[in-house]
Scaffold this active site. Structure first.
Site, short mmCIF file in Angstrom:
data_model
loop_
_atom_site.label_atom_id
_atom_site.label_comp_id
_atom_site.label_asym_id
_atom_site.label_seq_id
_atom_site.Cartn_x
_atom_site.Cartn_y
_atom_site.Cartn_z
N LYS A 66 0.85 -1.21 0.00
CA LYS A 66 0.00 0.00 0.00
C LYS A 66 0.88 1.25 0.00
O LYS A 66 0.67 2.18 -0.79
CB LYS A 66 -0.87 0.01 1.24
N ASN A 67 1.92 1.27 0.85
CA ASN A 67 2.72 2.49 1.03
C ASN A 67 3.77 2.69 -0.05
O ASN A 67 4.48 3.69 -0.05
CB ASN A 67 3.36 2.50 2.42
N ARG B 264 -8.66 -0.28 5.08
CA ARG B 264 -7.82 0.70 4.40
C ARG B 264 -6.52 0.07 3.93
O ARG B 264 -5.91 0.50 2.96
CB ARG B 264 -7.52 1.89 5.32
N ARG C 168 0.66 14.62 13.16
CA ARG C 168 1.10 14.43 11.76
C ARG C 168 1.16 15.76 11.01
O ARG C 168 0.45 15.99 10.04
CB ARG C 168 0.20 13.42 11.05
N CYS D 209 -4.98 7.91 9.38
CA CYS D 209 -5.07 7.31 10.72
C CYS D 209 -4.85 8.38 11.79
O CYS D 209 -3.97 9.21 11.69
CB CYS D 209 -3.99 6.25 10.88
C1 EPZ Z 1 4.22 6.94 6.20
O1 EPZ Z 1 3.46 7.93 6.83
C2 EPZ Z 1 3.30 5.73 6.12
N1 EPZ Z 1 2.12 6.06 5.31
C3 EPZ Z 1 2.86 5.32 7.53
O2 EPZ Z 1 2.05 4.15 7.41
C4 EPZ Z 1 4.10 4.98 8.34
O3 EPZ Z 1 3.71 4.67 9.66
C5 EPZ Z 1 5.04 6.19 8.35
O4 EPZ Z 1 5.37 6.57 6.99
C6 EPZ Z 1 6.34 5.89 9.09
O5 EPZ Z 1 6.98 4.80 8.50
C7 EPZ Z 1 2.24 6.05 3.96
O6 EPZ Z 1 3.30 5.81 3.41
C8 EPZ Z 1 0.99 6.35 3.19
P1 EPZ Z 1 6.34 10.29 8.29
P2 EPZ Z 1 4.02 9.47 6.85
O7 EPZ Z 1 6.21 11.55 7.50
O8 EPZ Z 1 4.70 9.78 5.57
C9 EPZ Z 1 6.39 13.46 11.79
C10 EPZ Z 1 0.16 2.80 7.72
O9 EPZ Z 1 -0.33 2.26 8.73
N2 EPZ Z 1 6.33 14.48 10.72
O10 EPZ Z 1 7.57 9.47 8.15
O11 EPZ Z 1 2.92 10.34 7.30
C11 EPZ Z 1 5.08 12.69 11.89
O12 EPZ Z 1 4.14 13.40 12.65
C12 EPZ Z 1 0.67 4.22 7.80
O13 EPZ Z 1 0.27 2.24 6.60
C13 EPZ Z 1 6.46 15.82 11.07
O14 EPZ Z 1 6.62 16.16 12.24
O15 EPZ Z 1 5.10 9.34 8.02
C14 EPZ Z 1 5.50 11.40 12.56
O16 EPZ Z 1 5.56 11.61 13.96
C15 EPZ Z 1 0.46 4.84 9.18
N3 EPZ Z 1 6.40 16.77 10.08
C16 EPZ Z 1 6.91 11.18 12.00
O17 EPZ Z 1 7.35 12.44 11.49
C17 EPZ Z 1 6.24 16.41 8.75
O18 EPZ Z 1 6.21 17.33 7.88
C18 EPZ Z 1 6.94 10.17 10.85
O19 EPZ Z 1 6.09 10.65 9.83
C19 EPZ Z 1 6.11 15.05 8.43
C20 EPZ Z 1 6.17 14.09 9.43
#
Ligand code: EPZ
Length: 417
Positions: free
Chosen positions: A22-23, A397, A121, A116
């Protein structure tokens, strides 16, 4: 159709062919906007996030079909630059459209995404990187407006290796003038898959999987046919289900190198693993010892998306284990649901102490997010008696009819409504 009824107590036996991740597919769908030629993506699971992403693509003006696990996307001008708010609210991945829409059209408007409920986020890392590339960003009434008139390559350092920010910046840089470097980039396998997809379209991206990704912008990109990597989180969820419920399962088309931290942990418990390049077999015949500590980290550390399923396994293991969730600040919502089933878990900030119990009891529980919902399915299959899971739509999802997958392994799950 959002409630599951599970009769617990069955062990799991059988095999499953893992479909595309999915990701990986979600950013690849967005990246198909970078060309006006047709892109084909194969082996795609029929899950809600994918279908919602395709709805967003259609709303932008793309021609989209999704049949027999193959997606075809062709986005010819004229294209709209604004993602409808009600669709953006459906899923986090709507933010992945910022990059390609900006690169293709020169402006974009995307409402703050949904997805989610596992944390605030924010998008500050995305926005800071776009601004360093000369993109003007304004936010008003929950919508992010971007103007890429002065888009150019830049040297970017991410404050945190954000998966989505890395992907957004890779996509916008692929058509920007000049060279872009993304330092402290996310290293997840899905990032490498996006690199390979953009290069299959004629892009010039290198370094994905490491901490610095280099993108040389090109004038235009062409269509391609692509098979994304298998879903390491679906594979991991099924292995944890078998470790929790007992039995013997084999997964085909899974890439074990993508889930090494999980395989290492499971091999240290009571599971017997046979790991080959295209097949993983797990045998679980007795209750395992608990893991002393499980800490989630960015890749290649233990994946946050498998933390909830692991909590279920730890809840019925022998002894006490500690979970530290370092990626999302509210990814413990499942705890109160597992406690309803007899689990003994206490939480303080980002740490959960899990005292293993011999059995869980069936109960009426509710899914709050995708991976927490999957963990409740595992708990229901393990528990004595019947479990109902409300809001099963969260599970849909990311898992294609989870009841069918688990029932093929010998579980007893019915979808009630
Ligand atoms: C991706 O989410 C995945 N989703 C998530 O999978 C996964 O848990 C996550 O990466 C971490 O591996 C998809 O790929 C669609 P991040 P993403 O940006 O991109 C903070 C699932 O269950 N952050 O790496 O949103 C954020 O709040 C989902 O399939 C900021 O602070 O994850 C988090 O605490 C859930 N500012 C951390 O970084 C930003 O601008 C990691 O977020 C961006 C992120």
């Amino acid at each position: 159709m959002s409630k599951l009824l599970i009769k617990g107590g069955s062990s799991l036996r059988g095999e499953y062919r893992v479909k595309a991740a999915k990701n990986a597919v979600l950013p690849i769908i967005a990246a198909s906007l970078l060309t006006n030629e047709k892109c084909e993506i194969e082996n795609v699971p029929n899950i809600t996030d994918i279908n919602n992403m395709l709805k967003i693509m259609r709303s932008l003006g793309a021609n989209v079909s999704f049949e027999e696990s193959v997606i075809e996307i062709e986005s010819k001008e004229p294209l709209r630059f604004s993602v409808p708010t009600e669709l953006a609210k459906e899923l986090r991945s709507s933010v992945f459209l910022l990059g390609p829409v900006l690169a293709r059209i020169g402006k974009a408007a995307v409402a703050y995404p949904g997805g989610c409920d596992i944390g605030v986020r924010p998008l500050d890392i995305h926005i800071k990187g776009l601004q360093e590339m000369g993109i003007a960003v304004e936010e008003s009434h929950g919508v992010i407006y971007c103007d890429a008139t002065r888009l150019k390559g830049a040297d970017i350092m991410l404050d945190f290796p954000s998966v989505g920010a890395t992907e957004n910046l890779m996509m916008v840089a692929s058509l920007a003038k000049g060279r872009t470097r993304i330092r402290n980039a996310a290293k997840e396998p899905e990032i490498t898959d996006l690199q390979n997809f953009i290069n299959a379209m004629g892009g010039k991206v290198s370094g994905a999987g490491g901490s610095t990704i280099v993108i040389d912008g090109v004038k235009e990109l062409h269509g391609c046919h692509y098979r994304p990597i298998p879903d390491r989180i679906v594979a991991g969820t099924l292995l944890i289900a078998a470790a929790t419920c007992g039995g013997k399962i084999s997964l085909f088309d899974s890439q074990p190198e993508h889930i090494e931290p999980l395989l290492f942990k499971l091999s240290k418990s009571s599971c017997v693993l046979d790991v080959r390049s295209d097949k993983i077999t797990l045998i679980a015949e007795r209750r395992g010892r608990n893991f002393d500590k499980l800490e989630t980290q960015p890749y290649p550390g233990f994946p946050t998306d498998l933390q909830s399923p692991m909590m279920t396994l730890m809840a019925v293991s022998e002894g006490t284990g500690v979970i530290v969730e370092n990626i999302f600040e509210t990814r413990f919502r499942i705890v109160r649901e597992l406690i309803k089933m007899g689990a003994r878990i206490t939480v303080k900030d980002r740490t959960a102490i899990v005292r293993g119990v011999k059995d869980l009891e069936g109960a009426a529980v509710s899914a709050g997010d995708l991976r927490g919902g999957a963990a409740l399915v595992i708990a229901g299959m393990k528990a004595e008696g019947y479990t109902t899971i409300e809001n099963a739509r969260h599970i849909d999802r990311g898992y294609e009819r989870i009841e069918d997958i688990m029932n093929d392994f010998g579980a007893d799950i019915k979808r009630l409504q």
